[in-house]
Design a protein around this motif. Structure first.
Motif, mmCIF file in Angstrom:
data_model
loop_
_atom_site.group_PDB
_atom_site.id
_atom_site.type_symbol
_atom_site.label_atom_id
_atom_site.label_comp_id
_atom_site.label_asym_id
_atom_site.label_seq_id
_atom_site.Cartn_x
_atom_site.Cartn_y
_atom_site.Cartn_z
ATOM 1 N N GLU A 92 -83.066 27.774 174.731
ATOM 2 C CA GLU A 92 -82.017 28.449 173.977
ATOM 3 C C GLU A 92 -81.571 29.717 174.697
ATOM 4 O O GLU A 92 -80.373 30.027 174.750
ATOM 5 C CB GLU A 92 -82.511 28.801 172.576
ATOM 6 C CG GLU A 92 -81.463 29.424 171.700
ATOM 7 C CD GLU A 92 -81.982 29.732 170.298
ATOM 8 O OE1 GLU A 92 -81.524 30.743 169.737
ATOM 9 O OE2 GLU A 92 -82.832 28.983 169.791
ATOM 10 N N GLU A 95 -79.439 28.683 177.798
ATOM 11 C CA GLU A 95 -78.190 28.049 177.392
ATOM 12 C C GLU A 95 -77.220 29.072 176.796
ATOM 13 O O GLU A 95 -76.020 29.025 177.076
ATOM 14 C CB GLU A 95 -78.456 26.916 176.397
ATOM 15 C CG GLU A 95 -79.076 25.692 177.054
ATOM 16 C CD GLU A 95 -79.429 24.595 176.071
ATOM 17 O OE1 GLU A 95 -79.376 24.818 174.837
ATOM 18 O OE2 GLU A 95 -79.775 23.490 176.542
ATOM 19 N N GLN A 96 -77.732 29.981 175.992
ATOM 20 C CA GLN A 96 -76.892 31.027 175.399
ATOM 21 C C GLN A 96 -76.327 31.936 176.489
ATOM 22 O O GLN A 96 -75.143 32.292 176.464
ATOM 23 C CB GLN A 96 -77.692 31.852 174.382
ATOM 24 C CG GLN A 96 -76.903 32.963 173.726
ATOM 25 C CD GLN A 96 -75.761 32.462 172.865
ATOM 26 O OE1 GLN A 96 -75.881 31.426 172.215
ATOM 27 N NE2 GLN A 96 -74.660 33.172 172.862
ATOM 28 N N SER A 99 -73.601 30.122 178.350
ATOM 29 C CA SER A 99 -72.414 30.012 177.509
ATOM 30 C C SER A 99 -71.620 31.316 177.538
ATOM 31 O O SER A 99 -70.390 31.306 177.719
ATOM 32 C CB SER A 99 -72.829 29.670 176.075
ATOM 33 O OG SER A 99 -71.719 29.670 175.225
ATOM 34 N N GLU A 100 -72.311 32.437 177.381
ATOM 35 C CA GLU A 100 -71.638 33.741 177.403
ATOM 36 C C GLU A 100 -71.085 34.059 178.789
ATOM 37 O O GLU A 100 -69.978 34.598 178.915
ATOM 38 C CB GLU A 100 -72.602 34.831 176.958
ATOM 39 C CG GLU A 100 -72.964 34.756 175.470
ATOM 40 C CD GLU A 100 -73.884 35.861 175.026
ATOM 41 O OE1 GLU A 100 -73.646 37.030 175.432
ATOM 42 O OE2 GLU A 100 -74.833 35.567 174.279
ATOM 43 N N ASP A 102 -70.222 31.885 181.210
ATOM 44 C CA ASP A 102 -69.077 31.017 181.534
ATOM 45 C C ASP A 102 -67.830 31.452 180.767
ATOM 46 O O ASP A 102 -66.719 31.340 181.271
ATOM 47 C CB ASP A 102 -69.425 29.560 181.230
ATOM 48 C CG ASP A 102 -70.444 28.978 182.200
ATOM 49 O OD1 ASP A 102 -70.646 29.561 183.293
ATOM 50 O OD2 ASP A 102 -71.048 27.935 181.866
ATOM 51 N N ALA A 103 -68.007 31.970 179.545
ATOM 52 C CA ALA A 103 -66.872 32.449 178.760
ATOM 53 C C ALA A 103 -66.198 33.658 179.406
ATOM 54 O O ALA A 103 -65.001 33.897 179.186
ATOM 55 C CB ALA A 103 -67.321 32.792 177.339
ATOM 56 N N ASP A 106 -63.192 32.566 181.454
ATOM 57 C CA ASP A 106 -62.041 31.913 180.806
ATOM 58 C C ASP A 106 -60.861 32.840 180.684
ATOM 59 O O ASP A 106 -60.899 34.000 180.711
ATOM 60 C CB ASP A 106 -62.428 31.411 179.405
ATOM 61 C CG ASP A 106 -63.401 30.233 179.493
ATOM 62 O OD1 ASP A 106 -63.430 29.580 180.550
ATOM 63 O OD2 ASP A 106 -64.102 29.977 178.514
#
Length: 106
Positions: A92, A95-96, A99-100, A102-103, A106
Motif C-alpha cells: 500500500e 502503490e500510494q 499514484s501520487e 505519477d499524478a 499529469d
C-alpha cells in the motif's frame, strides 16, 4: 558514531552507513520495476531541486522536494520502518506513493 562493522546482520539489511551516519535502506520487498520507477522519480526530484535552487525559484524547489519525499517514502526510506509493516502495508505504501508521483506528471 555508528560504523558499518558495528551493525549486526539484521541491522545491515536495514541501514546503510556512510561516514558514520545511518541511512535507512530501501525496502527489499519492492519489485524491481516498482523500485526503478520510484528511483526515477527520486532522481527527477533531486535534479529538479538543484535546478530550481540555482534559478532562485522557491516554488519549484518545494515541488521538487515534495517529489523527492514521496519517492523516499515509497522506497521505504522515510515514514514507518518497512520492517515494522505487514506485506499489505508495504505494498500500500509504494502503490500510494507511485499514484501520487505519477499524478504530478499529469
Amino acid at each position: 558514531m555508528t560504523e558499518p562493522e558495528d551493525l549486526d546482520e539484521v541491522e545491515q539489511e536495514r541501514w546503510l552507513v556512510v561516514d558514520g551516519r545511518r541511512w535507512r535502506r530501501q525496502d527489499p520487498a519492492l519489485p524491481e520495476d516498482v523500485a526503478a520507477r520510484l528511483k526515477s522519480h527520486l532522481g527527477r526530484g533531486r535534479s529538479g531541486t538543484g535546478a530550481a535552487r540555482k534559478r532562485g525559484d522557491d516554488e519549484a524547489v518545494a515541488a521538487a522536494r515534495h517529489r523527492t519525499g514521496l519517492a523516499k517514502h515509497g522506497l521505504g526510506e522515510r515514514g514507518d520502518p518497512w520492517w515494522e509493516q505487514s506485506d499489505d502495508e508495504r505494498r500500500e505504501r509504494w502503490e500510494q506513493a507511485l499514484s501520487e508521483l505519477d499524478a504530478l506528471d499529469d
